[in-house]
Each structure stands twice: as structure tokens, then as C-alpha cells.
Design a protein around this motif. Structure first.
Motif, PDB file in Angstrom:
ATOM      1  N   LEU A   1      18.606  25.251  11.629  1.00 49.36           N
ATOM      2  CA  LEU A   1      18.468  25.889  12.939  1.00 49.36           C
ATOM      3  C   LEU A   1      19.240  25.146  14.018  1.00 49.36           C
ATOM      4  N   ASP A   2      19.197  23.824  14.007  1.00 51.27           N
ATOM      5  CA  ASP A   2      19.868  23.021  15.031  1.00 51.27           C
ATOM      6  C   ASP A   2      20.443  21.780  14.372  1.00 51.27           C
ATOM      7  N   ALA A   3      21.729  21.802  14.118  1.00 49.70           N
ATOM      8  CA  ALA A   3      22.375  20.698  13.405  1.00 49.70           C
ATOM      9  C   ALA A   3      22.365  19.403  14.200  1.00 49.70           C
ATOM     10  N   THR A   4      22.151  19.480  15.507  1.00 51.63           N
ATOM     11  CA  THR A   4      22.172  18.272  16.337  1.00 51.63           C
ATOM     12  C   THR A   4      20.812  17.565  16.366  1.00 51.63           C
ATOM     13  N   ALA A   5      19.792  18.184  15.785  1.00 56.09           N
ATOM     14  CA  ALA A   5      18.439  17.600  15.824  1.00 56.09           C
ATOM     15  C   ALA A   5      18.273  16.568  14.712  1.00 56.09           C
ATOM     16  N   VAL A   6      19.110  15.547  14.741  1.00 53.38           N
ATOM     17  CA  VAL A   6      19.086  14.466  13.754  1.00 53.38           C
ATOM     18  C   VAL A   6      19.158  13.140  14.508  1.00 53.38           C
ATOM     19  N   GLN A   7      18.389  12.169  14.077  1.00 52.52           N
ATOM     20  CA  GLN A   7      18.422  10.854  14.711  1.00 52.52           C
ATOM     21  C   GLN A   7      19.810  10.254  14.580  1.00 52.52           C
ATOM     22  N   GLY A   8      20.461  10.010  15.704  1.00 52.06           N
ATOM     23  CA  GLY A   8      21.850   9.575  15.698  1.00 52.06           C
ATOM     24  C   GLY A   8      22.098   8.236  15.044  1.00 52.06           C
ATOM     25  N   GLY A   9      21.115   7.353  15.055  1.00 55.96           N
ATOM     26  CA  GLY A   9      21.315   6.037  14.482  1.00 55.96           C
ATOM     27  C   GLY A   9      21.119   5.969  12.979  1.00 55.96           C
ATOM     28  N   ARG A  10      20.717   7.081  12.382  1.00 58.74           N
ATOM     29  CA  ARG A  10      20.458   7.083  10.939  1.00 58.74           C
ATOM     30  C   ARG A  10      21.722   7.428  10.158  1.00 58.74           C
ATOM     31  N   ARG A  11      21.925   6.797   9.036  1.00 58.17           N
ATOM     32  CA  ARG A  11      23.044   7.133   8.158  1.00 58.17           C
ATOM     33  C   ARG A  11      22.808   8.494   7.528  1.00 58.17           C
ATOM     34  N   ALA A  12      23.899   9.207   7.235  1.00 56.93           N
ATOM     35  CA  ALA A  12      23.786  10.543   6.666  1.00 56.93           C
ATOM     36  C   ALA A  12      23.030  10.535   5.342  1.00 56.93           C
ATOM     37  N   ASP A  13      23.365   9.607   4.475  1.00 56.41           N
ATOM     38  CA  ASP A  13      22.691   9.566   3.179  1.00 56.41           C
ATOM     39  C   ASP A  13      21.217   9.201   3.317  1.00 56.41           C
ATOM     40  N   ARG A  14      20.871   8.349   4.284  1.00 51.09           N
ATOM     41  CA  ARG A  14      19.478   7.986   4.503  1.00 51.09           C
ATOM     42  C   ARG A  14      18.686   9.156   5.098  1.00 51.09           C
ATOM     43  N   HIS A  15      19.336   9.936   5.931  1.00 51.57           N
ATOM     44  CA  HIS A  15      18.697  11.139   6.472  1.00 51.57           C
ATOM     45  C   HIS A  15      18.272  12.062   5.327  1.00 51.57           C
ATOM     46  N   LEU A  16      19.173  12.290   4.387  1.00 52.66           N
ATOM     47  CA  LEU A  16      18.847  13.125   3.240  1.00 52.66           C
ATOM     48  C   LEU A  16      17.819  12.451   2.343  1.00 52.66           C
ATOM     49  N   TRP A  17      17.875  11.130   2.254  1.00 52.16           N
ATOM     50  CA  TRP A  17      16.914  10.399   1.413  1.00 52.16           C
ATOM     51  C   TRP A  17      15.494  10.590   1.920  1.00 52.16           C
ATOM     52  N   TRP A  18      15.300  10.477   3.241  1.00 53.08           N
ATOM     53  CA  TRP A  18      13.962  10.652   3.803  1.00 53.08           C
ATOM     54  C   TRP A  18      13.453  12.078   3.591  1.00 53.08           C
ATOM     55  N   LEU A  19      14.323  13.069   3.742  1.00 54.70           N
ATOM     56  CA  LEU A  19      13.923  14.453   3.501  1.00 54.70           C
ATOM     57  C   LEU A  19      13.540  14.648   2.037  1.00 54.70           C
ATOM     58  N   ALA A  20      14.340  14.093   1.142  1.00 58.62           N
ATOM     59  CA  ALA A  20      14.045  14.212  -0.290  1.00 58.62           C
ATOM     60  C   ALA A  20      12.701  13.572  -0.612  1.00 58.62           C
ATOM     61  N   ARG A  21      12.489  12.384  -0.070  1.00 63.43           N
ATOM     62  CA  ARG A  21      11.241  11.668  -0.332  1.00 63.43           C
ATOM     63  C   ARG A  21      10.027  12.464   0.151  1.00 63.43           C
ATOM     64  N   SER A  22      10.147  13.139   1.302  1.00 63.98           N
ATOM     65  CA  SER A  22       9.021  13.869   1.868  1.00 63.98           C
ATOM     66  C   SER A  22       8.593  15.054   1.011  1.00 63.98           C
ATOM     67  N   ASN A  23       9.515  15.551   0.151  1.00 63.65           N
ATOM     68  CA  ASN A  23       9.212  16.724  -0.654  1.00 63.65           C
ATOM     69  C   ASN A  23       9.278  16.463  -2.153  1.00 63.65           C
ATOM     70  N   GLY A  24       9.275  15.204  -2.535  1.00 58.00           N
ATOM     71  CA  GLY A  24       9.281  14.869  -3.953  1.00 58.00           C
ATOM     72  C   GLY A  24      10.542  15.293  -4.680  1.00 58.00           C
ATOM     73  N   ILE A  25      11.683  15.254  -3.983  1.00 55.32           N
ATOM     74  CA  ILE A  25      12.969  15.673  -4.551  1.00 55.32           C
ATOM     75  C   ILE A  25      13.731  14.429  -5.021  1.00 55.32           C
ATOM     76  N   SER A  26      14.388  14.521  -6.151  1.00 52.96           N
ATOM     77  CA  SER A  26      15.123  13.390  -6.705  1.00 52.96           C
ATOM     78  C   SER A  26      16.268  12.971  -5.785  1.00 52.96           C
ATOM     79  N   ARG A  27      16.408  11.661  -5.589  1.00 52.78           N
ATOM     80  CA  ARG A  27      17.497  11.131  -4.776  1.00 52.78           C
ATOM     81  C   ARG A  27      18.849  11.326  -5.433  1.00 52.78           C
TER      82      ARG A  27
END
Length: 234
Positions: free
Chosen positions: A79-105
Motif C-alpha cells: 500500500l505504501d512503499a515508503t512506510a519502512v524504517q529508513g535505518g533498517r537494511r533491506a534484507d533485515r526488513h524482510l527477515w523481520w517480516l518472515a520471522r513474524s509469520n513463520g516464513i523461512s529466511r
């Protein structure tokens, strides 16, 4: 499948979504069109459980989003591509999302490559252009390999090459049997991307048909859209 039945949302005296009903079927790209203030984004927020309806119901495979277990494995949203913490690395952003839903890294590296960000996966999101953030947002939407995708202006910030890439990717996702709902103001792009169109104005449904039925020979999608909107205003 997405099903919206009698969906209504009031904000005080403003009726943002008015008794809206439609279905987004698998295996095709459904374009979600309407003028500014038509209720498109509000409808998407209601569908994704970010807001509560005044009346009616929106479901994914028969279940409201708020009741889905591990929702990213069933619905991918941008919905809003800019709603991401700017100081976070791209791969870590995806890692946290994966972890929250039990998805393999293990999916993260491949998805970054898929969206063209493999070379900047360790970069801070705050340094990304809008187009790069859109690509990261799409990677996040695809993280759980969902059957349903809900995308609001996914080509915003992309250059012509990026828009063409996005079009091809969305078509391939629909060809795999996924239900893809895309909101956009780019009529020329929707004309060559969407299989089916849902048009809303003032919160109400104005058209729900295959693009081939709405766009007559010799007419552009923009012409067809303006015709639908002008008739709804009368």
C-alpha cells in the motif's frame, strides 16, 4: 479469492465506501480504478484489516484478514512503499517480516534478486529511491508465496524499464493462478496489464467487467473510464 459484500465505511458525515460488492478471482489481474477520493485506498485498508467497516464484509478465501493465521502466507500487500524504517537494511526488513509469520529466511535472497535488489540487500532503506522501495515492497508482498496480492499504485516511482518489468511479473503471477488486485491511475498501463476492471466513484461500484467489454473498438481505456465516471455523475 477476494470477496467484498456490502462494504461500507463512514468517517463522520463522509461516506467513503458505499455498499460496495465485488469479487477478485484467481488467475487474472483485476484493475481497481477510480478518481481521487473514490474510496479505493479505503477499500484496500478495509480488506487488509487496517480499518473496520461500518457495515458489510471483506474476506480472503472466505475469511476476514484479521482472522487469518500467518496472513503473509495468504495475502501479499503493498500500500505504501515508503512506510519502512529508513535505518533498517533491506534484507533485515524482510527477515523481520518472515520471522513474524513463520516464513523461512531462505526465501529472502531469491526475492531480492527477483525484484532487482540483490546487489543492495545490505543497504539501508533510507538511501533507496522510491522505485527501489517499491521493489522492496513487492518483495515483502511475495515473501509468503501468497495466493492473493493487493497492490496500490505498484509502478509509482518506477522508470519505463521498471514499469515494463512490473507488468511482466504481475502477469506471470496471475498466470500461476493467483488473484491480483491492482489500483492505479495509469490508464495506459492498466490497458495492457489488466484482464478485468472494477471502477468506483464516490465510494460506489460503477463498473465490473472484463476490459474487453468496457473498451470498445476505437476507444482507449481512458475514454472508457471517463465515460463510466461521467455517466455515474449524472
Amino acid at each position: 479469492m477476494i470477496e467484498v459484500n456490502g462494504l461500507t465505511r463512514r468517517f463522520g458525515r463522509t461516506l467513503a465506501v458505499d455498499d460496495l460488492s465485488f469479487t477478485v478471482s484467481p488467475g487474472r489481474i483485476t484493475g481497481f480504478l477510480g478518481p481521487n477520493g473514490a474510496g479505493k485506498t479505503t477499500t484496500m485498508r478495509l480488506l487488509l484489516g487496517l480499518d473496520r467497516p461500518t457495515a458489510g464484509r471483506a474476506t480472503v478465501n472466505g475469511v476476514p484478514y484479521r482472522e487469518l493465521r500467518r496472513p503473509l502466507t495468504q495475502v501479499g500487500a503493498l500500500l505504501d512503499a515508503t512506510a519502512v524504517q529508513g535505518g533498517r537494511r533491506a534484507d533485515r526488513h524482510l527477515w523481520w517480516l518472515a520471522r513474524s509469520n513463520g516464513i523461512s529466511r531462505t526465501r529472502i535472497g531469491g526475492l531480492l534478486e527477483l525484484v532487482g535488489l540483490g546487489h543492495v540487500g545490505g543497504g539501508r532503506v533510507g538511501g533507496f529511491s522510491l522505485g527501489m522501495k517499491q521493489r522492496l515492497g513487492l518483495a515483502a508482498a511475495l515473501l509468503g508465496d501468497p495466493e492473493v496480492l493487493v497492490l496500490d499504485e505498484p509502478t509509482n516511482g518506477l522508470d519505463p524499464e521498471g514499469i515494463r518489468w512490473m507488468r511482466g511479473l504481475l502477469k506471470s503471477l496471475a498466470a500461476e493462478g493467483r488473484a491480483v488486485l491492482v489500483s492505479s491511475h495509469l490508464m495506459s498501463e492498466m490497458a495492457v496489464t489488466a484482464d478485468h476492471l472494477i471502477v468506483v466513484a464516490q465510494g460506489r461500484l460503477r463498473a465490473d467487467a472484463p476490459i474487453s467489454e468496457l473498451v470498445r473498438p476505437g476507444m482507449s481505456l481512458e475514454d472508457a473510464f471517463m465515460d463510466v465516471i461521467s455517466r455515474s455523475a449524472r
